[in-house]
Design a protein around this motif. Structure first.
Motif, PDB file in Angstrom:
ATOM      1  N   PRO A   1       0.875  -0.837  -0.413  1.00  0.00           N
ATOM      2  CA  PRO A   1      -0.296   0.125   0.021  1.00  0.00           C
ATOM      3  C   PRO A   1       0.500   1.768   0.171  1.00  0.00           C
ATOM      4  O   PRO A   1       2.072   1.800   0.905  1.00  0.00           O
ATOM      5  N   LEU A   2       0.435   2.423  -0.448  1.00  0.00           N
ATOM      6  CA  LEU A   2       1.042   3.541  -0.746  1.00  0.00           C
ATOM      7  C   LEU A   2       0.233   4.730  -0.415  1.00  0.00           C
ATOM      8  O   LEU A   2      -0.557   4.832   0.004  1.00  0.00           O
ATOM      9  N   LEU A   3       1.401   5.274   0.374  1.00  0.00           N
ATOM     10  CA  LEU A   3       0.967   6.604   0.685  1.00  0.00           C
ATOM     11  C   LEU A   3       0.154   7.549  -0.395  1.00  0.00           C
ATOM     12  O   LEU A   3       1.524   8.010  -1.197  1.00  0.00           O
ATOM     13  N   PRO A   4      -0.955   8.487   0.133  1.00  0.00           N
ATOM     14  CA  PRO A   4      -1.173   8.900  -1.341  1.00  0.00           C
ATOM     15  C   PRO A   4      -0.291  10.321  -1.510  1.00  0.00           C
ATOM     16  O   PRO A   4       0.100  10.816  -0.281  1.00  0.00           O
ATOM     17  N   PHE A   5      -0.049  10.471  -2.568  1.00  0.00           N
ATOM     18  CA  PHE A   5       0.250  11.469  -3.049  1.00  0.00           C
ATOM     19  C   PHE A   5       2.437  12.229  -2.793  1.00  0.00           C
ATOM     20  O   PHE A   5       2.676  12.501  -4.009  1.00  0.00           O
ATOM     21  N   ILE A   6       3.025  11.011  -1.993  1.00  0.00           N
ATOM     22  CA  ILE A   6       4.288  11.202  -2.043  1.00  0.00           C
ATOM     23  C   ILE A   6       4.207   9.496  -3.064  1.00  0.00           C
ATOM     24  O   ILE A   6       5.803   9.290  -2.739  1.00  0.00           O
ATOM     25  N   GLU A   7       3.635   8.721  -2.912  1.00  0.00           N
ATOM     26  CA  GLU A   7       3.567   6.699  -3.492  1.00  0.00           C
ATOM     27  C   GLU A   7       5.463   6.465  -2.920  1.00  0.00           C
ATOM     28  O   GLU A   7       5.443   6.036  -3.164  1.00  0.00           O
TER      29      GLU A   7
ATOM     30  N   GLY B   1       6.116   3.759   0.204  1.00  0.00           N
ATOM     31  CA  GLY B   1       5.562   2.131   0.578  1.00  0.00           C
ATOM     32  C   GLY B   1       4.873   2.912   2.660  1.00  0.00           C
ATOM     33  O   GLY B   1       5.702   3.127   3.118  1.00  0.00           O
ATOM     34  N   LEU B   2       3.613   1.965   2.881  1.00  0.00           N
ATOM     35  CA  LEU B   2       2.877   2.567   4.113  1.00  0.00           C
ATOM     36  C   LEU B   2       3.630   1.224   5.021  1.00  0.00           C
ATOM     37  O   LEU B   2       3.736   2.047   6.283  1.00  0.00           O
ATOM     38  N   SER B   3       4.310   0.260   4.361  1.00  0.00           N
ATOM     39  CA  SER B   3       4.798  -0.462   5.441  1.00  0.00           C
ATOM     40  C   SER B   3       5.699   0.282   6.519  1.00  0.00           C
ATOM     41  O   SER B   3       6.080   0.074   7.935  1.00  0.00           O
ATOM     42  N   ALA B   4       6.797   0.715   5.486  1.00  0.00           N
ATOM     43  CA  ALA B   4       8.354   1.243   5.265  1.00  0.00           C
ATOM     44  C   ALA B   4       7.549   2.700   7.046  1.00  0.00           C
ATOM     45  O   ALA B   4       8.469   3.080   7.649  1.00  0.00           O
ATOM     46  N   VAL B   5       7.122   3.304   6.138  1.00  0.00           N
ATOM     47  CA  VAL B   5       6.181   4.070   7.154  1.00  0.00           C
ATOM     48  C   VAL B   5       5.967   4.102   8.395  1.00  0.00           C
ATOM     49  O   VAL B   5       6.047   4.649   9.423  1.00  0.00           O
ATOM     50  N   ALA B   6       5.138   2.949   8.341  1.00  0.00           N
ATOM     51  CA  ALA B   6       4.307   2.552   9.674  1.00  0.00           C
ATOM     52  C   ALA B   6       5.187   1.794  10.230  1.00  0.00           C
ATOM     53  O   ALA B   6       5.491   2.244  11.725  1.00  0.00           O
ATOM     54  N   GLN B   7       6.999   1.721   9.973  1.00  0.00           N
ATOM     55  CA  GLN B   7       8.355   0.925  10.098  1.00  0.00           C
ATOM     56  C   GLN B   7       8.779   1.725  11.157  1.00  0.00           C
ATOM     57  O   GLN B   7       8.633   1.575  12.625  1.00  0.00           O
ATOM     58  N   TRP B   8       8.723   3.137  11.632  1.00  0.00           N
ATOM     59  CA  TRP B   8       9.295   4.210  11.700  1.00  0.00           C
ATOM     60  C   TRP B   8       8.369   4.987  12.116  1.00  0.00           C
ATOM     61  O   TRP B   8       8.619   6.714  13.417  1.00  0.00           O
ATOM     62  N   ILE B   9       6.724   4.274  12.769  1.00  0.00           N
ATOM     63  CA  ILE B   9       6.384   5.405  13.885  1.00  0.00           C
ATOM     64  C   ILE B   9       6.000   3.550  15.286  1.00  0.00           C
ATOM     65  O   ILE B   9       6.397   4.289  15.994  1.00  0.00           O
ATOM     66  N   VAL B  10       5.429   2.483  14.890  1.00  0.00           N
ATOM     67  CA  VAL B  10       5.720   1.066  15.030  1.00  0.00           C
ATOM     68  C   VAL B  10       6.804   0.877  16.349  1.00  0.00           C
ATOM     69  O   VAL B  10       6.514   1.338  17.904  1.00  0.00           O
ATOM     70  N   LEU B  11       8.391   0.661  16.030  1.00  0.00           N
ATOM     71  CA  LEU B  11       9.148   0.080  16.063  1.00  0.00           C
ATOM     72  C   LEU B  11       9.837   0.968  17.105  1.00  0.00           C
ATOM     73  O   LEU B  11      10.377   1.080  17.983  1.00  0.00           O
ATOM     74  N   PRO B  12      10.283   2.326  16.619  1.00  0.00           N
ATOM     75  CA  PRO B  12      10.497   3.133  17.888  1.00  0.00           C
ATOM     76  C   PRO B  12      10.179   3.292  18.941  1.00  0.00           C
ATOM     77  O   PRO B  12      10.665   3.854  19.768  1.00  0.00           O
ATOM     78  N   LEU B  13       8.609   3.513  18.989  1.00  0.00           N
ATOM     79  CA  LEU B  13       8.313   3.829  20.533  1.00  0.00           C
ATOM     80  C   LEU B  13       8.103   2.110  20.939  1.00  0.00           C
ATOM     81  O   LEU B  13       8.563   2.121  22.557  1.00  0.00           O
ATOM     82  N   VAL B  14       7.879   0.731  20.211  1.00  0.00           N
ATOM     83  CA  VAL B  14       8.408  -0.089  20.889  1.00  0.00           C
ATOM     84  C   VAL B  14      10.492  -0.387  21.756  1.00  0.00           C
ATOM     85  O   VAL B  14      10.648  -0.847  23.187  1.00  0.00           O
ATOM     86  N   GLN B  15      10.834   0.302  21.042  1.00  0.00           N
ATOM     87  CA  GLN B  15      12.206  -0.048  20.887  1.00  0.00           C
ATOM     88  C   GLN B  15      12.746   1.172  22.171  1.00  0.00           C
ATOM     89  O   GLN B  15      13.157   0.515  23.295  1.00  0.00           O
ATOM     90  N   LEU B  16      11.603   1.895  22.241  1.00  0.00           N
ATOM     91  CA  LEU B  16      12.084   3.365  23.370  1.00  0.00           C
ATOM     92  C   LEU B  16      12.147   2.204  25.225  1.00  0.00           C
ATOM     93  O   LEU B  16      12.005   2.455  26.320  1.00  0.00           O
ATOM     94  N   TRP B  17      10.567   1.655  24.720  1.00  0.00           N
ATOM     95  CA  TRP B  17      10.515   0.901  25.822  1.00  0.00           C
ATOM     96  C   TRP B  17      10.980  -0.089  26.530  1.00  0.00           C
ATOM     97  O   TRP B  17      11.684  -0.249  27.568  1.00  0.00           O
ATOM     98  N   PHE B  18      11.865  -0.522  25.172  1.00  0.00           N
ATOM     99  CA  PHE B  18      12.391  -1.864  25.393  1.00  0.00           C
ATOM    100  C   PHE B  18      14.036  -1.342  25.914  1.00  0.00           C
ATOM    101  O   PHE B  18      14.863  -1.732  27.021  1.00  0.00           O
ATOM    102  N   VAL B  19      14.416  -0.123  25.476  1.00  0.00           N
ATOM    103  CA  VAL B  19      15.734   0.380  26.055  1.00  0.00           C
ATOM    104  C   VAL B  19      15.461   1.074  27.347  1.00  0.00           C
ATOM    105  O   VAL B  19      15.986   1.231  28.432  1.00  0.00           O
ATOM    106  N   ARG B  20      14.278   1.948  27.703  1.00  0.00           N
ATOM    107  CA  ARG B  20      13.670   2.236  28.775  1.00  0.00           C
ATOM    108  C   ARG B  20      14.024   1.303  29.724  1.00  0.00           C
ATOM    109  O   ARG B  20      14.930   1.254  31.105  1.00  0.00           O
ATOM    110  N   ARG B  21      13.630  -0.053  29.273  1.00  0.00           N
ATOM    111  CA  ARG B  21      13.149  -0.597  30.812  1.00  0.00           C
ATOM    112  C   ARG B  21      14.842  -1.853  31.094  1.00  0.00           C
ATOM    113  O   ARG B  21      15.165  -2.081  32.198  1.00  0.00           O
ATOM    114  N   GLN B  22      15.452  -1.126  29.874  1.00  0.00           N
ATOM    115  CA  GLN B  22      16.672  -1.587  30.066  1.00  0.00           C
ATOM    116  C   GLN B  22      17.901  -1.178  30.921  1.00  0.00           C
ATOM    117  O   GLN B  22      18.461  -1.526  31.669  1.00  0.00           O
ATOM    118  N   VAL B  23      17.734   0.230  30.539  1.00  0.00           N
ATOM    119  CA  VAL B  23      18.710   1.142  31.350  1.00  0.00           C
ATOM    120  C   VAL B  23      18.145   1.387  32.217  1.00  0.00           C
ATOM    121  O   VAL B  23      19.680   1.781  33.757  1.00  0.00           O
TER     122      VAL B  23
END
Length: 163
Positions: free
Chosen positions: A126-132, A134-156
């Protein structure tokens, strides 16, 4: 463990292990590698590729994801004036962390699918309108950084955080 160096300063032997960048990189690698493997069907040209070639491709892509994650982390650290901003999350730093990762990703996706011709999307992407992009690449940089910060915070914090 600390010891004194010849100049009288105290050196922490485990300083590198406690650096937030190490945890950012480790969790970025683990999370993004799985994502890269899972989203592979959304990219063209991998139908009859040997599994080892796929693993190498995903590992290279994940290396880029780690670099993007570190750049986003350092950008947020500059805004927060602390490399430990994620312990007590500061909204401006979090916004910079997410926005810089997204911006870098969108620019790189546009270049990679356009003038650089590094890859192309499959019809299933699926593509984001106008900029074409991939939705997967955009979702990756919304979902994973939040999960990553949760893990990093717990680790630290050593797993001792208040909910």
């Amino acid at each position: 463990m600390s010891h004194h160096s010849g100049g009288g300063t105290v050196i922490n032997k485990h300083a590198a292990l406690n650096a937030p960048e190490l945890h950012i990189a480790i969790f970025a690698f683990l999370l993004h590698f799985v994502w890269e493997l899972m989203q592979l069907p959304l990219f063209a040209g991998f139908d009859d590729v040997h599994y080892f070639t796929v693993i190498l491709h995903c590992t290279k892509a994940t290396g880029g994801d780690v670099l993007i994650s570190l750049a986003a982390f350092w950008s947020a650290s500059v805004v927060a004036r602390s490399r430990f901003w994620f312990v007590a999350v500061q909204p401006p730093a979090l916004i910079i962390f997410l926005a810089s990762g997204l911006l870098i990703t969108i620019v790189f996706e546009l270049l990679a699918t356009g003038p650089l011709q590094r890859w192309e999307y499959a019809k299933a992407m699926p593509l984001l309108p106008f900029i074409e992009v991939g939705l997967s690449a955009v979702a990756q940089w919304i979902v994973l950084p939040l999960v990553q910060l949760w893990f990093v915070r717990r680790q630290v914090l050593g797993g001792w955080q208040r909910s």
